[in-house]
Write an enzyme that holds these catalytic residues in place. Structure first.
Site, PDB file in Angstrom:
ATOM      1  CB  CYS A 183      -0.906   0.004   1.223  1.00 13.62           C
ATOM      2  SG  CYS A 183      -1.965   1.463   1.321  1.00 13.62           S
ATOM      3  CE1 TYR A 489      -0.856  -6.606   7.794  1.00 12.33           C
ATOM      4  CE2 TYR A 489      -1.582  -8.870   8.112  1.00 12.33           C
ATOM      5  CZ  TYR A 489      -1.032  -7.896   7.308  1.00 12.33           C
ATOM      6  OH  TYR A 489      -0.655  -8.204   6.030  1.00 12.33           O
TER       7      TYR A 489
END
Length: 548
Positions: A183, A489
């Site tokens: 990303c 995460y």
């Protein structure tokens, strides 16, 4: 364990009252002003030797008309962009090292929590929200990238994005890259300090495995590099989360070689195709962690509408891949190892490495003529609603287990799974080489992923509960003692810290999941470098008992 409720979910009137209370109690009046903004500005002036007029454009009080824009530009999760979300009292946007040093000193002097934000992609928003009075140190101006191709290194400031890193390397060399996330708007500071996971890890490891130096501001406001901070602290900020130990200013990274031509492909199967999604996943588990280390094959599992039986839901399995080589070679490799994939050359696209970065961000980017300059777009104020969780798999899930799992996914309706294969370089690096411990013995990492657009009050609860239920269903198939998780995460469901008398015990709950046996070493380092626990967040490294 029971966790402390987040203010974001409390009634808006309560939050409003607390903000009013905060605006009074969090301020430490100076001799000439009772406002936190003025007091902080005076302190910054003292420690930076700049005038208040010079500094006023980097300090934003919550009464400043620009405050909402500065705050929202780097909020990446819309769950934490509501009227009831706790807001900082100030946002400081430093432009040079002395600004960061002074901010640390001044935040301590007024006894207010400091949250540090680089790109804002923390999945739980803890870089820009808090349950106590706080200010944000937003590093987005720290974006300088210096690439030295001769020595194959680059110095990257913490507020740079991964897209900017990739672009600057590409401008200097077409045969160099760096192993980090897919990303492009992710900020370097949080990504690197948490490990840094990308599609070249089977060849080159994590981002932190390729970091050779760093700059950090410690709790005393000192500016340190690898030599002056010492090897223990340098070890800690390469996977242990930089925000527990100080403010990361920059990382020095080793560039890695990439071929002039690489190959990308995407192949999809459902439960209804001749080779079913179940067949594909069974074979993928055998191949993906053990194949050529130049090949990374991510597997996406998603509930989707059936094209065969209208009105029903099926599961689609998508293999999304990067191969550091040509199409003919990867087709040949997978014809022998992964026959059920049925990969043909026409499924493959040969591109430059920089164009593979664009393709991974959006598989249609090359068809649409997107150029590398798009990687410089920070996509400001573009938050979506999302929830993420993580797991590790050490033994392949059986066919029966997969079929049962797919039924549960169809029942839930939206939450998907992302399987990221290990093996290769990841199996060669010792588990204690960095704080990131999840190395040899893991077949793949799982990301639980759900996104939604519904802004209604019950939507967030509905979809986050979906992710939690799927996480519960996965219990028999994933790592145990501890059930491991990935710091990048971020997931507050696995434990939070209230900074009270039981801070260390609370830290053990999530810390051993993120760091396994490395947690105790991180605690010892934290206790030495920040004994009063100034640098803290909901899942920071705690200090040893009796030291906080």
């Amino acid at each position: 364990m029971a966790t402390k409720p987040r203010l974001a979910y409390l009634p808006a009137i309560f939050v409003l009252l607390l903000v009013v209370f905060t605006s009074v109690t969090a301020q430490s009046p100076g001799p000439e002003s009772s406002s936190l903004h003025d007091t902080f500005l005076q302190c910054l002036t003292k420690y930076t030797k700049n005038s208040s007029s010079q500094l006023s454009n980097i300090v934003f009080a919550n009464t400043n008309p620009k405050f909402p824009t500065v705050l929202q530009n780097y909020i990446r999760n819309a769950r934490f962009n509501t009227s009831s979300t706790p807001k900082p009292s100030l946002i400081v946007t430093p432009q040079k090292e002395s600004h960061v040093q002074a901010t640390v000193i001044c935040a301590k002097s007024v006894n207010i929590q400091l949250k540090i934000r680089s790109g804002g992609h923390d999945y739980e928003g803890i870089s820009y929200i808090s349950d106590e009075p706080f200010i944000i140190l937003d590093m987005f101006n720290f974006r300088r990238i210096t690439v030295d191709i001769k020595n194959e290194v680059a110095v990257v400031q913490a507020g740079a994005t991964l897209g900017e890193v990739y672009y600057r390397i590409w401008k200097k060399s077409k045969v160099h890259g760096f192993p980090a996330g897919v990303c492009p708007t992710v900020g370097v500071g949080g990504h690197f300090s948490g490990g840094g996971y990308g599609n070249m890890l089977r060849k080159y490891g994590l981002s932190v495995d390729n970091v050779i130096d760093a700059q950090i501001v410690d709790v005393k406001g000192n500016l340190l590099n690898r030599k002056t901070m010492g090897e223990d602290l340098f070890w800690a900020i390469r996977g242990g989360g930089g925000a527990s130990f100080g403010v990361i200013l920059s990382y020095t990274i080793k560039l890695v070689p990439v071929p002039e031509t690489v190959t990308v492909f995407r192949v999809e199967k459902t439960l209804e195709t001749n080779v079913t999604a179940t067949d594909l996943v069974v074979q993928w588990q055998k191949v993906a962690p053990n194949t050529d280390d130049r090949l990374f094959m991510r597997l996406l599992l998603q509930p989707v509408s059936s094209k065969v039986v209208k009105g029903t839901i099926t599961v689609r399995a998508s293999v999304v891949a990067l191969f550091l080589g040509g199409a003919n070679e990867v087709v040949s490799i997978l014809a022998k190892q992964f026959s059920l994939l049925g990969l043909k050359k026409e499924n493959c696209t040969e591109v430059s490495w920089i164009n593979s970065v664009l393709w991974w961000n959006d598989n249609n980017s090359l068809k649409n003529g997107v150029k590398p300059e798009a990687l410089l777009d920070r996509n400001l104020n573009s938050a979506g609603f999302l929830k993420r969780k993580s797991d590790y798999v050490q033994n392949a899930i059986s066919r029966d287990g997969l079929e049962w799992l797919f039924k549960r996914m169809i029942e839930l309706g939206k939450t998907g799974l992302v399987f990221n294969p290990y093996g290769g370089k990841m199996s060669e690096i010792p588990s204690d080489a960095t704080p990131f411990p999840h190395r040899k013995g893991n077949l793949y990492k799982i990301q639980y992923s759900v996104n939604w657009d519904d802004r209604s009050p019950g939507a967030a609860l509905n979809f986050t509960n979906q992710a939690k239920r799927l996480f519960s269903y996965m219990t028999p198939f994933v790592s145990k003692n501890p059930r491991s998780a990935f710091l990048n995460y971020r997931d507050l469901d696995i434990g939070v810290n209230s900074f009270g008398e039981n801070s260390f015990q609370e830290g053990v709950v999530y810390g051993t999941k993120y760091f396994n046996d490395n947690f105790q070493r991180l605690v010892k380092i934290k206790t030495i470098v920040d004994p009063e626990n100034f640098f803290r967040n909901e899942q920071s490294i705690p200090v040893l008992r009796g030291k906080a």
